[in-house]
Structures are given as C-alpha cells and as structure tokens.
Design a protein around this motif. Structure first.
Motif, PDB file in Angstrom:
ATOM      1  N   PRO A 106       0.810  -1.227   0.000  1.00  0.00           N
ATOM      2  CA  PRO A 106       0.000   0.000   0.000  1.00  0.00           C
ATOM      3  C   PRO A 106       0.840   1.271   0.000  1.00  0.00           C
ATOM      4  O   PRO A 106       0.468   2.268  -0.610  1.00  0.00           O
ATOM      5  CB  PRO A 106      -0.820  -0.128   1.286  1.00  0.00           C
ATOM      6  N   LEU A 107       1.989   1.240   0.694  1.00  0.00           N
ATOM      7  CA  LEU A 107       2.850   2.410   0.748  1.00  0.00           C
ATOM      8  C   LEU A 107       3.361   2.772  -0.639  1.00  0.00           C
ATOM      9  O   LEU A 107       3.497   3.955  -0.977  1.00  0.00           O
ATOM     10  CB  LEU A 107       4.026   2.135   1.692  1.00  0.00           C
ATOM     11  N   LEU A 108       3.637   1.775  -1.449  1.00  0.00           N
ATOM     12  CA  LEU A 108       4.140   2.025  -2.798  1.00  0.00           C
ATOM     13  C   LEU A 108       3.042   2.475  -3.746  1.00  0.00           C
ATOM     14  O   LEU A 108       3.302   3.198  -4.695  1.00  0.00           O
ATOM     15  CB  LEU A 108       4.815   0.769  -3.355  1.00  0.00           C
ATOM     16  N   ARG A 109       1.803   2.057  -3.483  1.00  0.00           N
ATOM     17  CA  ARG A 109       0.697   2.427  -4.371  1.00  0.00           C
ATOM     18  C   ARG A 109       0.268   3.875  -4.184  1.00  0.00           C
ATOM     19  O   ARG A 109       0.061   4.598  -5.150  1.00  0.00           O
ATOM     20  CB  ARG A 109      -0.487   1.484  -4.154  1.00  0.00           C
ATOM     21  N   ALA A 110       0.112   4.309  -2.943  1.00  0.00           N
ATOM     22  CA  ALA A 110      -0.332   5.688  -2.684  1.00  0.00           C
ATOM     23  C   ALA A 110       0.015   6.032  -1.242  1.00  0.00           C
ATOM     24  O   ALA A 110      -0.286   5.265  -0.329  1.00  0.00           O
ATOM     25  CB  ALA A 110      -1.829   5.833  -2.904  1.00  0.00           C
ATOM     26  N   ARG A 111       0.641   7.184  -1.039  1.00  0.00           N
ATOM     27  CA  ARG A 111       1.014   7.608   0.303  1.00  0.00           C
ATOM     28  C   ARG A 111       1.081   9.129   0.360  1.00  0.00           C
ATOM     29  O   ARG A 111       1.119   9.805  -0.671  1.00  0.00           O
ATOM     30  CB  ARG A 111       2.366   7.020   0.717  1.00  0.00           C
ATOM     31  N   VAL A 112       1.101   9.643   1.561  1.00  0.00           N
ATOM     32  CA  VAL A 112       1.272  11.077   1.774  1.00  0.00           C
ATOM     33  C   VAL A 112       2.760  11.400   1.819  1.00  0.00           C
ATOM     34  O   VAL A 112       3.534  10.710   2.484  1.00  0.00           O
ATOM     35  CB  VAL A 112       0.605  11.523   3.083  1.00  0.00           C
ATOM     36  N   CYS A 113       3.158  12.438   1.116  1.00  0.00           N
ATOM     37  CA  CYS A 113       4.536  12.933   1.148  1.00  0.00           C
ATOM     38  C   CYS A 113       4.469  14.409   1.539  1.00  0.00           C
ATOM     39  O   CYS A 113       4.381  15.297   0.684  1.00  0.00           O
ATOM     40  CB  CYS A 113       5.201  12.759  -0.210  1.00  0.00           C
ATOM     41  N   TYR A 114       4.429  14.667   2.848  1.00  0.00           N
ATOM     42  CA  TYR A 114       4.418  16.025   3.390  1.00  0.00           C
ATOM     43  C   TYR A 114       3.361  16.907   2.713  1.00  0.00           C
ATOM     44  O   TYR A 114       3.640  17.958   2.153  1.00  0.00           O
ATOM     45  CB  TYR A 114       5.801  16.669   3.274  1.00  0.00           C
ATOM     46  N   GLY A 115       2.131  16.440   2.731  1.00  0.00           N
ATOM     47  CA  GLY A 115       1.026  17.258   2.251  1.00  0.00           C
ATOM     48  C   GLY A 115       0.659  17.077   0.795  1.00  0.00           C
ATOM     49  O   GLY A 115      -0.275  17.719   0.315  1.00  0.00           O
ATOM     50  N   HIS A 116       1.394  16.216   0.076  1.00  0.00           N
ATOM     51  CA  HIS A 116       0.997  15.934  -1.301  1.00  0.00           C
ATOM     52  C   HIS A 116       1.032  14.427  -1.530  1.00  0.00           C
ATOM     53  O   HIS A 116       1.393  13.650  -0.651  1.00  0.00           O
ATOM     54  CB  HIS A 116       1.868  16.693  -2.308  1.00  0.00           C
ATOM     55  N   LEU A 117       0.620  14.015  -2.714  1.00  0.00           N
ATOM     56  CA  LEU A 117       0.441  12.606  -3.024  1.00  0.00           C
ATOM     57  C   LEU A 117       1.703  12.027  -3.646  1.00  0.00           C
ATOM     58  O   LEU A 117       2.279  12.602  -4.562  1.00  0.00           O
ATOM     59  CB  LEU A 117      -0.737  12.442  -3.988  1.00  0.00           C
ATOM     60  N   ALA A 118       2.106  10.843  -3.149  1.00  0.00           N
ATOM     61  CA  ALA A 118       3.266  10.137  -3.684  1.00  0.00           C
ATOM     62  C   ALA A 118       2.888   8.690  -3.948  1.00  0.00           C
ATOM     63  O   ALA A 118       1.744   8.277  -3.762  1.00  0.00           O
ATOM     64  CB  ALA A 118       4.438  10.235  -2.712  1.00  0.00           C
ATOM     65  N   GLY A 119       3.871   7.904  -4.379  1.00  0.00           N
ATOM     66  CA  GLY A 119       3.612   6.519  -4.744  1.00  0.00           C
ATOM     67  C   GLY A 119       3.170   6.417  -6.196  1.00  0.00           C
ATOM     68  O   GLY A 119       3.186   7.398  -6.952  1.00  0.00           O
ATOM     69  N   GLN A 120       2.748   5.215  -6.593  1.00  0.00           N
ATOM     70  CA  GLN A 120       2.396   4.988  -7.991  1.00  0.00           C
ATOM     71  C   GLN A 120       1.285   5.915  -8.464  1.00  0.00           C
ATOM     72  O   GLN A 120       1.322   6.429  -9.585  1.00  0.00           O
ATOM     73  CB  GLN A 120       1.969   3.530  -8.192  1.00  0.00           C
ATOM     74  N   LEU A 121       0.287   6.147  -7.611  1.00  0.00           N
ATOM     75  CA  LEU A 121      -0.807   7.029  -8.025  1.00  0.00           C
ATOM     76  C   LEU A 121      -0.311   8.455  -8.225  1.00  0.00           C
ATOM     77  O   LEU A 121      -0.717   9.125  -9.187  1.00  0.00           O
ATOM     78  CB  LEU A 121      -1.938   7.000  -6.999  1.00  0.00           C
ATOM     79  N   GLY A 122       0.563   8.932  -7.352  1.00  0.00           N
ATOM     80  CA  GLY A 122       1.121  10.266  -7.529  1.00  0.00           C
ATOM     81  C   GLY A 122       1.917  10.384  -8.815  1.00  0.00           C
ATOM     82  O   GLY A 122       1.830  11.390  -9.535  1.00  0.00           O
TER      83      GLY A 122
END
Length: 225
Positions: A106-122
């Motif tokens: 789940p961390l790799l798919r979508a995660r928060v990166c200091y107020g914005h979206l990271a991971g595969q979805l980002g």
C-alpha cells in the motif's frame, strides 16, 4: 567567514533507525505526540523524548504546545525534501521492528509525502498532467506554473485555482519509483481533493493511503493508472 556546511550534524541526527522511523511518520505532514511517534518507532515513550530532542537540536522538527500535549512536526518543506531524497538512495526497508503499518505494498501504491500525493498514483497523475500539457517536464526540485486548469482530472476534483503562496508546481523525486510526483500548491490541492471526494482514505497508521472502489473507478474513467 563561513566554511563548508556541517552536514555531519544532520546526518548523525537522522542516522538512527528509531529517529528515521519518526521522520518518515512525520512525512504525513501532520503533528504527532511523542507517544504516537514512539509507537511508530517501536520504542518506549521515555526513550522517544531523547530522540525527539536530538531531532529538534538538528532543526529537523518543531515542537508546539497544545494544552497538556506537545506536538511534533517536520521543520518545513526543506526537511521533507531531504528525507525523500535520502529515501531514494536508501536500502529498500527499515529493520522489521521499525516498519509502520500497513506493509510496503500500500505504501508504494499511494502515500502522503508532506502534504501531497506520492507513490504509484502520484506518479501516474504527474504523467497524465504532464502529457496533457497542464504542467511542463520538470527535473526533481524544479518549479513551474500550472499552464491550464482545463483538464478532466482537475475538473472532476473541482480544482480551478491555487493559492498564491509558494510554487504552484514542484517536482518531487519519488523514492519508490525513481521518477517525480507533483508537490507545491497543485500537489497539495490534488491530495486534498482526492481525500475530500472519497477516492482516497487515510489508514489508521503510517502514511499509506487506501484507494477506494469509487476512486479506482473514477480514476480509471479519467485515464489515470
């Protein structure tokens, strides 16, 4: 006259697994108590205090008083960029006892990166908006403007303008995929709108986000992912 910067002081503050785990949790952009950060790092609250003090002395975190609680947060975007850049160079995982829930998938798919979206979805959103001319090609750390808000993704999420403070777009290196996702005001607006629309949900612990069934369907209809 100043000489070379003392990067060893910052490196030594970060270079301990419990402190690294705390910094990674604070990458969610929120404020956390020492007890909550101790739980993430798998250490006793009394031990967490000394680690947090060390991070504060290195100007990596800030502390505010909220009634009887003391809340800890990252000292600013520059610290978040440092943590993300280190993550891009680091081994694939912290020791098991410092791993936050949920697991890595789940961390790799979508995660928060200091107020914005990271991971595969980002990353996928960045690719779509770049290919469709909403933003330009940016190397990590570069900033730009939003060229147009006339785009199906932005329209579906109700994003038609951005606040004036700070860069509209900043390219942030995504450690898990080796390319960039979108930070800056646009990145923040995307994450806020995705959560508000119910396409993403926060998980009880850690930075990973859950993509809802509605989110999967709507993002698929918009050609994301």
């Amino acid at each position: 006259m100043p000489g070379e910067p003392d990067i060893a002081t910052v490196a030594q503050a970060i270079g301990e697994p419990a402190r690294a785990a705390m910094l990674l949790q604070l990458m969610d952009g929120g404020e956390h108590t020492a007890r909550a950060l101790a739980a993430v790092a798998g250490i006793a609250p009394s031990t967490a205090s000394s680690h947090l003090r060390r991070l504060g002395e290195a100007d990596l975190i800030e502390v505010t008083d909220a009634g009887r609680q003391r809340l800890h947060r990252l000292a600013g975007p520059a610290v978040a960029q440092l943590v993300e850049a280190l993550a891009a160079l680091a081994p694939p995982r912290l020791p098991d006892r410092f791993q936050p829930d949920p697991p890595a998938g789940p961390l790799l798919r979508a995660r928060v990166c200091y107020g914005h979206l990271a991971g595969q979805l980002g990353v996928d959103l960045a690719v779509v908006l770049r290919e469709d001319g909403v933003v330009g090609d940016l190397a990590p750390g570069e900033t730009s403007v939003v060229r147009t808000f006339d785009h199906p993704v932005l329209a579906a999420l109700g994003i038609g303008e951005l606040p004036g403070a700070g860069p509209a777009v900043r390219a942030c290196l995504d450690w898990s995929h080796g390319t960039v996702h979108l930070a800056g005001a646009l990145g923040t607006a995307l994450l806020t709108a995705l959560l508000g629309a119910g396409w993403l949900r926060r998980r009880p612990r850690g930075r990973a986000l859950r993509i809802t069934e509605t989110g999967r369907r709507r993002l698929g209809e918009l050609g994301v992912g």
